[in-house]
Motif scaffolding. Structure first.
Motif, PDB file in Angstrom:
ATOM      1  N   GLN A   1       0.815  -1.207   0.000  1.00 37.42           N
ATOM      2  CA  GLN A   1       0.000   0.000   0.000  1.00 37.42           C
ATOM      3  C   GLN A   1       0.849   1.258   0.000  1.00 37.42           C
ATOM      4  O   GLN A   1       1.747   1.392   0.826  1.00 37.42           O
ATOM      5  CB  GLN A   1      -0.863   0.045   1.266  1.00 37.42           C
ATOM      6  CG  GLN A   1      -1.696  -1.178   1.501  1.00 37.42           C
ATOM      7  CD  GLN A   1      -2.177  -1.242   2.937  1.00 37.42           C
ATOM      8  OE1 GLN A   1      -3.236  -0.753   3.241  1.00 37.42           O
ATOM      9  NE2 GLN A   1      -1.376  -1.834   3.816  1.00 37.42           N
TER      10      GLN A   1
ATOM     11  N   GLU B   1       3.521   9.222  -6.670  1.00 39.42           N
ATOM     12  CA  GLU B   1       3.915   7.910  -7.193  1.00 39.42           C
ATOM     13  C   GLU B   1       5.179   7.438  -6.493  1.00 39.42           C
ATOM     14  O   GLU B   1       6.074   8.233  -6.201  1.00 39.42           O
ATOM     15  CB  GLU B   1       4.164   8.008  -8.695  1.00 39.42           C
ATOM     16  CG  GLU B   1       4.564   6.702  -9.322  1.00 39.42           C
ATOM     17  CD  GLU B   1       4.744   6.815 -10.813  1.00 39.42           C
ATOM     18  OE1 GLU B   1       5.907   6.707 -11.266  1.00 39.42           O
ATOM     19  OE2 GLU B   1       3.733   7.011 -11.519  1.00 39.42           O
TER      20      GLU B   1
ATOM     21  N   THR C   1      -6.389  -4.345  -7.186  1.00 40.99           N
ATOM     22  CA  THR C   1      -5.294  -3.400  -7.371  1.00 40.99           C
ATOM     23  C   THR C   1      -5.852  -2.016  -7.695  1.00 40.99           C
ATOM     24  O   THR C   1      -6.975  -1.879  -8.166  1.00 40.99           O
ATOM     25  CB  THR C   1      -4.352  -3.819  -8.511  1.00 40.99           C
ATOM     26  OG1 THR C   1      -5.058  -3.766  -9.744  1.00 40.99           O
ATOM     27  CG2 THR C   1      -3.792  -5.211  -8.293  1.00 40.99           C
ATOM     28  N   ARG C   2      -5.026  -1.033  -7.444  1.00 46.54           N
ATOM     29  CA  ARG C   2      -5.353   0.340  -7.840  1.00 46.54           C
ATOM     30  C   ARG C   2      -4.065   1.038  -8.232  1.00 46.54           C
ATOM     31  O   ARG C   2      -3.143   1.160  -7.425  1.00 46.54           O
ATOM     32  CB  ARG C   2      -6.010   1.106  -6.701  1.00 46.54           C
ATOM     33  CG  ARG C   2      -6.283   2.568  -7.074  1.00 46.54           C
ATOM     34  CD  ARG C   2      -6.998   3.301  -5.959  1.00 46.54           C
ATOM     35  NE  ARG C   2      -7.270   4.649  -6.375  1.00 46.54           N
ATOM     36  CZ  ARG C   2      -6.740   5.716  -5.806  1.00 46.54           C
ATOM     37  NH1 ARG C   2      -5.931   5.587  -4.781  1.00 46.54           N
ATOM     38  NH2 ARG C   2      -7.032   6.915  -6.249  1.00 46.54           N
ATOM     39  N   ASP C   3      -3.997   1.481  -9.475  1.00 47.39           N
ATOM     40  CA  ASP C   3      -2.897   2.293  -9.982  1.00 47.39           C
ATOM     41  C   ASP C   3      -1.534   1.699  -9.613  1.00 47.39           C
ATOM     42  O   ASP C   3      -0.745   2.310  -8.909  1.00 47.39           O
ATOM     43  CB  ASP C   3      -3.026   3.724  -9.461  1.00 47.39           C
ATOM     44  CG  ASP C   3      -2.180   4.711 -10.272  1.00 47.39           C
ATOM     45  OD1 ASP C   3      -1.642   4.318 -11.321  1.00 47.39           O
ATOM     46  OD2 ASP C   3      -2.060   5.870  -9.841  1.00 47.39           O
ATOM     47  N   VAL C   4      -1.295   0.482 -10.104  1.00 45.99           N
ATOM     48  CA  VAL C   4      -0.063  -0.217  -9.755  1.00 45.99           C
ATOM     49  C   VAL C   4       0.464  -0.969 -10.964  1.00 45.99           C
ATOM     50  O   VAL C   4      -0.298  -1.442 -11.804  1.00 45.99           O
ATOM     51  CB  VAL C   4      -0.283  -1.175  -8.566  1.00 45.99           C
ATOM     52  CG1 VAL C   4      -1.266  -2.261  -8.912  1.00 45.99           C
ATOM     53  CG2 VAL C   4       1.013  -1.782  -8.094  1.00 45.99           C
TER      54      VAL C   4
ATOM     55  N   LEU D   1       3.703   2.175  -7.618  1.00 50.65           N
ATOM     56  CA  LEU D   1       2.389   2.456  -7.043  1.00 50.65           C
ATOM     57  C   LEU D   1       2.059   3.917  -7.278  1.00 50.65           C
ATOM     58  O   LEU D   1       2.830   4.806  -6.904  1.00 50.65           O
ATOM     59  CB  LEU D   1       2.395   2.183  -5.534  1.00 50.65           C
ATOM     60  CG  LEU D   1       2.696   0.749  -5.103  1.00 50.65           C
ATOM     61  CD1 LEU D   1       3.042   0.711  -3.627  1.00 50.65           C
ATOM     62  CD2 LEU D   1       1.511  -0.138  -5.389  1.00 50.65           C
ATOM     63  N   GLY D   2       0.924   4.175  -7.892  1.00 48.70           N
ATOM     64  CA  GLY D   2       0.465   5.535  -8.048  1.00 48.70           C
ATOM     65  C   GLY D   2       0.029   6.097  -6.703  1.00 48.70           C
ATOM     66  O   GLY D   2       0.070   5.410  -5.676  1.00 48.70           O
TER      67      GLY D   2
ATOM     68  N   GLY E   1      -2.024   4.086  -4.293  1.00 48.63           N
ATOM     69  CA  GLY E   1      -2.171   2.822  -4.994  1.00 48.63           C
ATOM     70  C   GLY E   1      -1.938   1.631  -4.082  1.00 48.63           C
ATOM     71  O   GLY E   1      -1.284   1.746  -3.037  1.00 48.63           O
ATOM     72  N   TYR E   2      -2.455   0.475  -4.501  1.00 51.23           N
ATOM     73  CA  TYR E   2      -2.261  -0.739  -3.711  1.00 51.23           C
ATOM     74  C   TYR E   2      -2.297  -1.956  -4.599  1.00 51.23           C
ATOM     75  O   TYR E   2      -2.826  -1.942  -5.710  1.00 51.23           O
ATOM     76  CB  TYR E   2      -3.331  -0.870  -2.595  1.00 51.23           C
ATOM     77  CG  TYR E   2      -4.743  -0.709  -3.093  1.00 51.23           C
ATOM     78  CD1 TYR E   2      -5.442  -1.773  -3.656  1.00 51.23           C
ATOM     79  CD2 TYR E   2      -5.384   0.514  -3.000  1.00 51.23           C
ATOM     80  CE1 TYR E   2      -6.733  -1.622  -4.120  1.00 51.23           C
ATOM     81  CE2 TYR E   2      -6.683   0.690  -3.464  1.00 51.23           C
ATOM     82  CZ  TYR E   2      -7.352  -0.382  -4.008  1.00 51.23           C
ATOM     83  OH  TYR E   2      -8.625  -0.223  -4.463  1.00 51.23           O
ATOM     84  N   TRP E   3      -1.691  -3.035  -4.105  1.00 52.15           N
ATOM     85  CA  TRP E   3      -1.688  -4.339  -4.772  1.00 52.15           C
ATOM     86  C   TRP E   3      -2.011  -5.369  -3.708  1.00 52.15           C
ATOM     87  O   TRP E   3      -1.322  -5.479  -2.682  1.00 52.15           O
ATOM     88  CB  TRP E   3      -0.324  -4.617  -5.381  1.00 52.15           C
ATOM     89  CG  TRP E   3      -0.298  -5.778  -6.321  1.00 52.15           C
ATOM     90  CD1 TRP E   3      -0.472  -5.732  -7.670  1.00 52.15           C
ATOM     91  CD2 TRP E   3      -0.073  -7.160  -6.017  1.00 52.15           C
ATOM     92  NE1 TRP E   3      -0.380  -6.993  -8.209  1.00 52.15           N
ATOM     93  CE2 TRP E   3      -0.130  -7.891  -7.222  1.00 52.15           C
ATOM     94  CE3 TRP E   3       0.177  -7.856  -4.834  1.00 52.15           C
ATOM     95  CZ2 TRP E   3       0.047  -9.259  -7.276  1.00 52.15           C
ATOM     96  CZ3 TRP E   3       0.343  -9.226  -4.890  1.00 52.15           C
ATOM     97  CH2 TRP E   3       0.280  -9.908  -6.105  1.00 52.15           C
TER      98      TRP E   3
END
Length: 130
Positions: free
Chosen positions: A85, A91, A108-111, A121-122, A125-127
């Motif tokens: 996270q 970024e 995911t979000r922006d990754v 990671l933006g 962002g998270y993965w």
């Protein structure tokens, strides 16, 4: 309360006022959708609800510790989960120690996964993967 906070960035410690009318905004609807998806992941993946002491959850070192947290969850008869996270509005490219085994993204979000142990990671962002 995650989707009713007055601030656009979520405080996991709950130190922001709640404004329930924010639920009707696009941002509030987006947060509500995320909370529903996270709740579904908890129902679908036993690793997120199993409690196994020190073996069950471990925080991982990152080379961006002021911006990024990473941890793994483990449970018997379940695949290991990795969560990375970015808590900042910028970024970040980060290397996660011992984050290489989980490879299937769940949410995911922006990754962008650059390698087994590196992520771009933006902002916020998270993965989440297994």
């Amino acid at each position: 309360n995650e989707f009713a906070e007055a601030r656009p960035d979520h405080s996991m410690f709950g130190h922001t006022p709640l404004l329930w009318e924010t639920l009707e905004t696009p941002e509030g609807q987006s947060r509500l959708a995320l909370v529903k998806r996270l709740a579904a992941l908890r129902r679908e993946k036993p690793v997120f609800t199993a409690c196994h002491g020190d073996e069950g959850m471990a925080f991982l070192n990152t080379d961006q510790s002021e911006s990024v947290t990473a941890f793994v969850r483990r449970a018997p008869n379940a695949r290991t989960a990795l969560v990375v996270q970015n808590w900042t509005s910028r970024e970040v490219v980060v290397k996660v120690d011992d984050g290489g085994s989980p490879s299937v993204p769940l949410l995911t979000r922006d990754v962008e996964r650059l390698s087994d142990a590196a992520f771009r990671l933006g902002p916020y962002g998270y993965w989440i993967g297994e």
